[in-house]
Design an enzyme around this catalytic site. Structure first.
Site, PDB file in Angstrom:
ATOM      1  N   LYS A   1      10.700 -17.162   3.117  1.00 38.36           N
ATOM      2  CA  LYS A   1      11.235 -15.811   3.296  1.00 38.36           C
ATOM      3  C   LYS A   1      11.468 -15.603   4.791  1.00 38.36           C
ATOM      4  O   LYS A   1      10.564 -15.824   5.600  1.00 38.36           O
ATOM      5  CB  LYS A   1      10.172 -14.811   2.834  1.00 38.36           C
ATOM      6  CG  LYS A   1      10.640 -13.851   1.796  1.00 38.36           C
ATOM      7  CD  LYS A   1       9.470 -13.029   1.352  1.00 38.36           C
ATOM      8  CE  LYS A   1       9.941 -11.762   0.726  1.00 38.36           C
ATOM      9  NZ  LYS A   1       8.820 -10.887   0.430  1.00 38.36           N
TER      10      LYS A   1
HETATM   11  C1  E4P Z   1       9.239  -8.480  -1.829  1.00 42.32           C
HETATM   12  O1  E4P Z   1       9.822  -9.495  -1.564  1.00 42.32           O
HETATM   13  C2  E4P Z   1       8.960  -7.422  -0.821  1.00 42.32           C
HETATM   14  O2  E4P Z   1       8.235  -7.938   0.239  1.00 42.32           O
HETATM   15  C3  E4P Z   1       8.267  -6.264  -1.452  1.00 42.32           C
HETATM   16  O3  E4P Z   1       8.927  -5.942  -2.679  1.00 42.32           O
HETATM   17  C4  E4P Z   1       8.188  -5.045  -0.558  1.00 42.32           C
HETATM   18  O4  E4P Z   1       7.678  -3.976  -1.286  1.00 42.32           O
HETATM   19  P1  E4P Z   1       7.102  -2.646  -0.607  1.00 42.32           P
HETATM   20  O5  E4P Z   1       8.230  -1.900   0.000  1.00 42.32           O
HETATM   21  O6  E4P Z   1       6.472  -1.896  -1.738  1.00 42.32           O
HETATM   22  O7  E4P Z   1       6.103  -3.095   0.429  1.00 42.32           O
END
Ligand code: E4P
Length: 222
Positions: free
Chosen positions: A84
């Site tokens: 990522k």
């Molecule tokens: C997934 O890849 C993201 O990091 C995650 O959905 C972020 O979610 P949040 O906004 O609830 O922290």
């Protein structure tokens, strides 16, 4: 549409996988920080061995060479790993190099369709619009999903839209209707999707009626 779990908690992932509905996992440093007594690498490998699909693990380096080195290292931990990388200039540069090496990238922290287009063009496999965080800021987060799906379709870009930062069951339905290839679900959201009060009432009534029927059959000898 594929459903991923948005957690680094191994018990939650085991539960989701047991239900037969989870085909990938997304993590981030915030989710990892909740997990105590286990190294980042060990947890990522454990998740990869639990789920038969892509597992996103985030890079945190803040320069191109650092990102490339970190991504190469993390992606070598397991064949399921997808690195990522947050979108910005260095993230795009690193992605364009890494994607040519066959390393899969989930480009994260996407808050506009422009960013989604850039991520797809740089070679990201997954592009993650953060719906809930945009909603929190007073914007329509799902609009970025809609525009991204439309643009990728229009130009046959192979990147998949991974709807992230989802907060409630209607988010999942909206992302599905718009054609997002993946929705990543916090565990509580998965549980909320399963549940409906009328299902609970229905199960209770069927159980009570079946017991009454059994009792009556036993009494009448039928
Ligand atoms: C997934 O890849 C993201 O990091 C995650 O959905 C972020 O979610 P949040 O906004 O609830 O922290």
């Amino acid at each position: 549409m594929r459903l991923f779990l948005d957690t680094a908690n191994i018990e939650q992932i085991r539960e989701g996988v047991k239900m037969g509905i989870i085909s990938g996992v997304t993590t981030n440093p915030t989710l990892m920080a909740k997990e105590k007594g286990v190294s980042y690498r060990d947890r990522v490998v454990e998740i990869c061995e639990t789920v038969n699909g892509p597992v996103s693990a985030e890079c945190t380096a803040r320069d191109v060479d650092g990102l490339i080195g970190e991504a190469r290292e993390i992606s070598a931990w397991h064949t399921h790993v997808v690195v990522k990388i947050p979108i910005d200039e260095i993230g795009l540069e690193a992605t364009s190099i890494l994607s040519k090496e066959g390393i899969k990238i989930n480009m994260t922290l996407i808050f506009s369709a422009n960013q989604a287009l850039l991520a797809a063009t740089a070679g990201a496999t997954f592009v993650s619009p953060f719906v809930g965080r945009l909603d929190d800021a007073g914007q329509d987060g799902m609009e970025v999903v809609r525009e991204s799906v439309e643009i990728f379709d229009q130009y046959h870009l192979p990147a998949q839209v991974l709807a992230a930062s989802l907060r409630h069951p209607r988010h999942v339905i909206a992302a599905a209707r718009l054609g997002a290839q993946i929705a990543t679900l916090p565990y509580a959201l998965l549980k909320a999707m399963v549940k409906h009060p009328l299902t609970d009432v229905g199960i209770e009534r069927f159980l009570a009626d079946s017991q009454a029927y059994e009792k009556e059959s036993a009494r009448s000898g039928a």
